[in-house]
Design a protein around this motif. Structure first.
Motif, PDB file in Angstrom:
ATOM      1  N   ASN A  23     -11.318   0.363   4.823  1.00 40.33           N
ATOM      2  CA  ASN A  23      -9.927   0.712   5.095  1.00 40.33           C
ATOM      3  C   ASN A  23      -9.158   0.713   3.778  1.00 40.33           C
ATOM      4  OD1 ASN A  23      -7.254   0.858   5.822  1.00 40.33           O
ATOM      5  ND2 ASN A  23      -7.531  -0.359   7.678  1.00 40.33           N
ATOM      6  N   GLY A  24      -9.018   1.886   3.216  1.00 39.86           N
ATOM      7  CA  GLY A  24      -8.386   1.995   1.911  1.00 39.86           C
ATOM      8  C   GLY A  24      -6.936   1.566   1.914  1.00 39.86           C
ATOM      9  N   GLU A  25      -6.212   1.941   2.946  1.00 36.13           N
ATOM     10  CA  GLU A  25      -4.784   1.599   2.955  1.00 36.13           C
ATOM     11  C   GLU A  25      -4.574   0.101   3.045  1.00 36.13           C
ATOM     12  OE1 GLU A  25      -2.455   3.770   5.671  1.00 36.13           O
ATOM     13  OE2 GLU A  25      -3.176   5.730   5.022  1.00 36.13           O
ATOM     14  N   ALA A  26      -5.377  -0.550   3.885  1.00 31.28           N
ATOM     15  CA  ALA A  26      -5.252  -1.997   3.995  1.00 31.28           C
ATOM     16  C   ALA A  26      -5.597  -2.661   2.666  1.00 31.28           C
ATOM     17  CB  ALA A  26      -6.176  -2.521   5.104  1.00 31.28           C
ATOM     18  N   ALA A  27      -6.593  -2.129   1.993  1.00 33.18           N
ATOM     19  CA  ALA A  27      -6.973  -2.692   0.697  1.00 33.18           C
ATOM     20  C   ALA A  27      -5.834  -2.555  -0.292  1.00 33.18           C
ATOM     21  CB  ALA A  27      -8.231  -1.995   0.172  1.00 33.18           C
ATOM     22  N   CYS A  28      -5.214  -1.364  -0.333  1.00 34.17           N
ATOM     23  CA  CYS A  28      -4.082  -1.150  -1.232  1.00 34.17           C
ATOM     24  C   CYS A  28      -2.948  -2.112  -0.898  1.00 34.17           C
ATOM     25  CB  CYS A  28      -3.585   0.294  -1.127  1.00 34.17           C
ATOM     26  SG  CYS A  28      -4.673   1.471  -1.946  1.00 34.17           S
ATOM     27  N   ALA A  29      -2.690  -2.291   0.388  1.00 35.22           N
ATOM     28  CA  ALA A  29      -1.612  -3.179   0.802  1.00 35.22           C
ATOM     29  C   ALA A  29      -1.908  -4.608   0.362  1.00 35.22           C
ATOM     30  CB  ALA A  29      -1.438  -3.110   2.319  1.00 35.22           C
ATOM     31  N   ALA A  30      -3.156  -5.027   0.553  1.00 30.91           N
ATOM     32  CA  ALA A  30      -3.527  -6.387   0.158  1.00 30.91           C
ATOM     33  C   ALA A  30      -3.338  -6.568  -1.338  1.00 30.91           C
ATOM     34  CB  ALA A  30      -4.981  -6.654   0.551  1.00 30.91           C
ATOM     35  N   LEU A  31      -3.789  -5.580  -2.095  1.00 28.16           N
ATOM     36  CA  LEU A  31      -3.681  -5.695  -3.546  1.00 28.16           C
ATOM     37  C   LEU A  31      -2.210  -5.709  -3.973  1.00 28.16           C
ATOM     38  CD1 LEU A  31      -5.424  -5.774  -6.114  1.00 28.16           C
ATOM     39  CD2 LEU A  31      -4.854  -3.372  -6.384  1.00 28.16           C
ATOM     40  N   THR A  32      -1.414  -4.865  -3.346  1.00 25.52           N
ATOM     41  CA  THR A  32      -0.002  -4.819  -3.707  1.00 25.52           C
ATOM     42  C   THR A  32       0.665  -6.160  -3.456  1.00 25.52           C
ATOM     43  OG1 THR A  32       0.050  -2.471  -3.166  1.00 25.52           O
ATOM     44  CG2 THR A  32       2.162  -3.611  -3.311  1.00 25.52           C
ATOM     45  N   ASP A  33       0.392  -6.742  -2.295  1.00 30.78           N
ATOM     46  CA  ASP A  33       0.957  -8.057  -2.020  1.00 30.78           C
ATOM     47  C   ASP A  33       0.503  -9.068  -3.058  1.00 30.78           C
ATOM     48  OD1 ASP A  33       2.212  -7.028   0.112  1.00 30.78           O
ATOM     49  OD2 ASP A  33       0.912  -7.913   1.649  1.00 30.78           O
ATOM     50  N   TYR A  34      -0.782  -8.998  -3.366  1.00 27.43           N
ATOM     51  CA  TYR A  34      -1.347  -9.929  -4.336  1.00 27.43           C
ATOM     52  C   TYR A  34      -0.643  -9.808  -5.677  1.00 27.43           C
ATOM     53  CZ  TYR A  34      -4.837 -11.659  -7.664  1.00 27.43           C
ATOM     54  OH  TYR A  34      -5.470 -12.300  -8.690  1.00 27.43           O
TER      55      TYR A  34
END
Lengths: 254, 254
Positions: free
Chosen positions: B215-226
């Motif tokens: 899930n690319g979008e979820a990964a991007c979201a996780a990284l952004t939060d991080y």
DNA sequence: CTCTACCATTTGTCTGACAAATTAGGGAAT
DNA sequence: ATTCCCTAATTTGTCAGACAAATGGTAGAG
């Protein structure tokens, strides 16, 4: 591991000395523009001969970490590493990897596209008028039919470098240096015969207008179209190289 | 410009010679693992003395372009440049620029975020199970309360390097090398005191799950939060450094 | 006071030599 | 005959001393 045996001196004196000095510079024990002892004194300090010291210094000079001047006020000085020097080092390393076939052209094109898309978003917000003008100037150049192919490629590189620069992030610029300064010319060399120069200039202008309007999405769209076109042309070139009916592509090896 | 005057020989013989050989390697006239003439013969060919040749070779050795061995079958050989060598060169250059203050920490954080977001999208499609397992192993390590801070940071670097690797693009990996191998440790050194290690491990796991599910979008979201959390902590650290009421941060200079 | 010529200092290069490492090949022992 | 060791040859690594070239300071002359 209670073994050390005095640090394995079998690695070359010059190498050890150069690493000692390099670490001193990296850790800040040697300030920029600081003059280090004369070669003779260094030789005495390390208990080696002057040629050995010189070999160590040459290694550092190759990385632009030091510079030397002759004369009474001369000597060896710690260099302030400029971004251009670093860019050159990265570009050389990248060129080497490319020539060794570590990267495929598809890899390069993709990396370029992804990084430049990022830059488009940032540049739309931060671009200065000077950078915009520089891009316009390159576009004007690229419209000149008398321009040699090599010069056209160089202008193309400068255009895209300005785009990255317009993102206003030196760290990002550094990361992109290898891909832009070295990898793009490699791409150009392979496929520039197939590129429609007017089309390229047109796409550049579209990108330029988007940045002028500070429209990040339009800039990304323009770049994506541009890169997709580039990729199509690359595939075309690849197909011709695979089945070279006519010697349309000049051999790389002269 | 009808002026050349025999090419300005005032630049140092060793430098000129090293550049000649380097160009020969870059242009493929010298193949990998090819043995070049002995130092004595090179000296005769270039009409200089052996120490001069050696200085030239040292410059190339500093860039890992050649290696030397003693003995009858020894000599000087052209190196196949490995990606790790290139990575090391880039990391050194980046470390130097950081220590000279050419980049701000904000620049670095932003560049990292942008590049890693790109990687997230690609890695979601291309990650292998091995890479996923390597990330899981790092997360397990990071959960160990007995882990030293330095080792935690190292594990953090390895985790993110694996993320970039999972994007499956060597050229992109090369571009990211400087930012990851060198710039992130710099960031960590400044603010690692303020990072909640459990929180970091949690975010890493979120990213890991997203990649597992492709899930690319979820990964991007996780990284952004991080990254946003990281940035907040960085600002907090910066505020404390600006007004150091208590000596919470150990001085860098020991 | 200014300009020029000299001089001291430091790196750049050369010559010659020896040390260390490493392989090839021959000789001796099994 | 095969295997092991030892010697010799080759090549890089290091050393020592010397001279050349560049460069800035300084003293002396105008």
């Amino acid at each position: 591991m209670a073994i050390d045996y005095q640090g394995l001196v079998t690695q070359g004196l010059a190498r050890q000395i150069s690493e000692k000095i390099r670490d001193a510079i990296l850790e800040g024990r040697l300030q920029v523009h600081e003059r280090l002892p004369t070669e003779e004194e260094l030789a005495a300090r390390f208990s080696v001969s002057r040629p050995t010291i010189r070999e160590a210094l040459k290694r550092l000079a190759a990385q632009n970490l030091i510079r030397s001047r002759r004369g009474p006020t001369g000597g060896t000085f710690v260099n302030r590493p400029s971004r251009d020097d670093a860019r050159g080092l990265v570009a050389t390393a990248a060129a080497l990897l490319v020539s060794m076939g570590e990267f495929t052209l598809a890899d390069i094109a993709e990396a370029r596209q992804q990084i430049e898309i990022v830059c488009c978003g940032l540049a739309a917000q931060r671009r200065t008028d000077e950078q915009l003008a520089a891009m316009a100037e390159e576009i004007r150049l690229q419209r000149d039919p008398a321009l040699l192919d090599a010069d056209f490629c160089a202008s193309d590189v400068r255009f895209h470098r300005t785009l990255v620069e317009a993102a206003g992030n030196p760290a990002l610029e550094f990361a992109a240096a290898g891909v832009l300064d070295s990898l793009q010319p490699a791409v150009n060399l392979v496929i520039f015969r197939f590129r429609d120069r007017r089309q390229v200039a047109l796409q550049h202008e579209r990108l330029h207008r988007a940045l002028e309007a500070r429209n990040g999405e339009a800039a990304c769209a323009a770049l994506t179209d541009y890169m997709n076109a580039l990729r199509r042309q690359y595939r075309k070139a690849q197909a011709l190289r695979a089945a070279p009916v006519a010697p349309a592509v000049g051999g790389v090896r002269g």
